[in-house]
Design a protein around this motif. Structure first.
Motif, PDB file in Angstrom:
ATOM      1  N   VAL A 291      -2.922   8.420  -3.178  1.00  0.00           N
ATOM      2  CA  VAL A 291      -3.744   8.451  -1.970  1.00  0.00           C
ATOM      3  C   VAL A 291      -2.839   8.754  -0.783  1.00  0.00           C
ATOM      4  CG1 VAL A 291      -5.432   6.810  -2.889  1.00  0.00           C
ATOM      5  CG2 VAL A 291      -3.495   5.962  -1.548  1.00  0.00           C
TER       6      VAL A 291
ATOM      7  N   GLU B 101     -12.874  -1.735   4.164  1.00  0.00           N
ATOM      8  CA  GLU B 101     -13.787  -0.810   3.491  1.00  0.00           C
ATOM      9  C   GLU B 101     -15.026  -0.571   4.346  1.00  0.00           C
ATOM     10  OE1 GLU B 101     -15.805  -0.067  -0.861  1.00  0.00           O
ATOM     11  OE2 GLU B 101     -15.968  -2.078  -0.001  1.00  0.00           O
TER      12      GLU B 101
ATOM     13  N   LEU C  14      -1.310   2.610  -5.472  1.00  0.00           N
ATOM     14  CA  LEU C  14      -1.847   3.963  -5.309  1.00  0.00           C
ATOM     15  C   LEU C  14      -1.110   4.723  -4.208  1.00  0.00           C
ATOM     16  CD1 LEU C  14      -5.681   3.227  -5.590  1.00  0.00           C
ATOM     17  CD2 LEU C  14      -4.291   4.508  -7.228  1.00  0.00           C
TER      18      LEU C  14
ATOM     19  N   ALA D  19      -7.300   4.488   0.267  1.00  0.00           N
ATOM     20  CA  ALA D  19      -7.581   3.398  -0.676  1.00  0.00           C
ATOM     21  C   ALA D  19      -7.931   2.122   0.078  1.00  0.00           C
ATOM     22  CB  ALA D  19      -6.386   3.155  -1.586  1.00  0.00           C
TER      23      ALA D  19
ATOM     24  N   ILE E 165     -11.223   5.599  -2.130  1.00  0.00           N
ATOM     25  CA  ILE E 165     -11.053   4.954  -3.438  1.00  0.00           C
ATOM     26  C   ILE E 165     -11.100   3.447  -3.238  1.00  0.00           C
ATOM     27  CG2 ILE E 165      -9.508   4.582  -5.389  1.00  0.00           C
ATOM     28  CD1 ILE E 165      -8.443   7.367  -5.031  1.00  0.00           C
ATOM     29  N   SER E 166     -12.115   2.798  -3.805  1.00  0.00           N
ATOM     30  CA  SER E 166     -12.268   1.345  -3.709  1.00  0.00           C
ATOM     31  C   SER E 166     -11.844   0.698  -5.020  1.00  0.00           C
ATOM     32  CB  SER E 166     -13.729   0.978  -3.405  1.00  0.00           C
ATOM     33  OG  SER E 166     -14.123   1.484  -2.154  1.00  0.00           O
ATOM     34  N   VAL E 167     -10.995  -0.312  -4.924  1.00  0.00           N
ATOM     35  CA  VAL E 167     -10.513  -1.011  -6.114  1.00  0.00           C
ATOM     36  C   VAL E 167     -10.780  -2.504  -5.974  1.00  0.00           C
ATOM     37  CG1 VAL E 167      -8.746   0.714  -6.620  1.00  0.00           C
ATOM     38  CG2 VAL E 167      -8.194  -1.224  -5.139  1.00  0.00           C
TER      39      VAL E 167
ATOM     40  N   ILE F  86      -4.121  -1.041  -4.167  1.00  0.00           N
ATOM     41  CA  ILE F  86      -4.090  -0.074  -3.074  1.00  0.00           C
ATOM     42  C   ILE F  86      -2.650   0.257  -2.696  1.00  0.00           C
ATOM     43  CG2 ILE F  86      -6.341  -0.814  -2.210  1.00  0.00           C
ATOM     44  CD1 ILE F  86      -4.979  -2.269   0.054  1.00  0.00           C
TER      45      ILE F  86
ATOM     46  N   LEU G 263      -3.773   3.768   3.070  1.00  0.00           N
ATOM     47  CA  LEU G 263      -4.560   2.601   2.666  1.00  0.00           C
ATOM     48  C   LEU G 263      -4.999   1.871   3.917  1.00  0.00           C
ATOM     49  CD1 LEU G 263      -2.801  -0.251   3.117  1.00  0.00           C
ATOM     50  CD2 LEU G 263      -1.545   0.643   1.160  1.00  0.00           C
TER      51      LEU G 263
END
Length: 271
Positions: free
Chosen positions: A187, A153, A181, A145, A170-172, A178, A190
């Motif tokens: 996930v 990222e 998650l 994440a 997984i990008s939020v 994160i 992170l």
């Protein structure tokens, strides 16, 4: 009575909106109560750098540094939370004057007019304490994440040899997601600023394990638009260097993080 009540409600709403606006207008000659020109600082809700305290006041490492630095420059900073994905457009449109919120300048040197660097940081990977993941290479086939449009990222998605092939990224939009998650087991790991991970664990309870090998060691800076010709970034760099020499930067960091020396730029370790 209904008319008076309605007017009162309208005034209350207007007052609230004025005090809590999402975007502020930069470069428009606005002045603060102390008659200093206002400079609008765009930031993310990103503890311990820029966030609201329990009393609803802006605080954090970057907020304190910005107040001191811009005061020495003759400006009154106005802090506004922005949609982090829109940061470059907001600068270009003049909605904000600068971005100051644990913003990595490493590998972005040509994208903005920078002030700084004023602080070091590490981009790291964190896992649950019971995870079998020990190294970056152990991430192969795992789910990681990250927050949208952040340096972690960029690194995770680049597959430049730093990390192996992942099963999923997984990008939020909100950074706190994160951590949720990972704590819920959605996930495997992170990626974030080390300071953000430390602060979240201190304030929220869940314990993670940060891998010893960092994704990257980076410099933090203050970003102005490339077309901004006012020279504020150059003047701010001078002020930040002065604040590092006189110990101000270290004092501010120490109020939020232990072992402040490890976050200081080389040559400003207080010796």
């Amino acid at each position: 009575m209904k008319k008076i009540y309605s007017v009162g409600i309208v005034m209350l709403v207007v007052s609230f909106l004025c005090g809590c606006s999402v975007y502020g207008k930069g470069k428009n000659g606005e002045t603060a109560a102390d008659n200093l020109p206002v400079i609008t600082v765009g930031c993310d809700n990103y503890s311990p750098f820029s966030y609201m305290d329990t009393n609803g006041n802006m605080t954090g490492i970057d907020v304190e540094l910005a107040r001191e630095a811009f005061s020495q420059m003759g400006y009154s900073p106005k802090f506004v939370f922005i949609n982090w994905e829109d940061k470059k457009k907001l600068l270009a449109d003049g909605e904000i004057d600068c971005i100051w919120s644990s913003f990595t300048m490493t590998d972005r040197e040509t994208e903005y007019n920078w002030a700084g660097p004023y602080m070091k940081s590490r981009q790291v990977v964190a896992v649950r304490t019971d995870s079998e993941i020990q190294t970056l290479q152990d991430l192969e086939g795992k789910i990681v994440a990250v927050q949208n449009t952040t340096k972690p990222e960029d690194i995770i998605r680049s597959y430049n040899g730093t990390v192996p092939k992942l099963q999923k990224i997984i990008s939020v939009q909100k950074r706190d997601l994160i951590f949720i998650l990972l704590s819920k087991g959605y996930v495997d790991a992170l990626a974030a600023h080390e300071t953000a991970v430390d602060q979240f664990m201190e304030e929220s309870g869940p314990k993670f394990r940060i891998l010893k090998e960092p994704l990257q060691s980076v410099d933090l800076g203050v970003a102005f638009d490339k077309s901004d010709t006012r020279g504020l970034n150059e003047k701010l760099t001078e002020i930040l260097n002065k604040m590092q020499r006189d110990g101000t930067v270290k004092q501010v960091i120490s109020r939020y993080l232990p072992n402040a020396d490890r976050y200081l730029e080389e040559g400003y370790d207080g010796e």
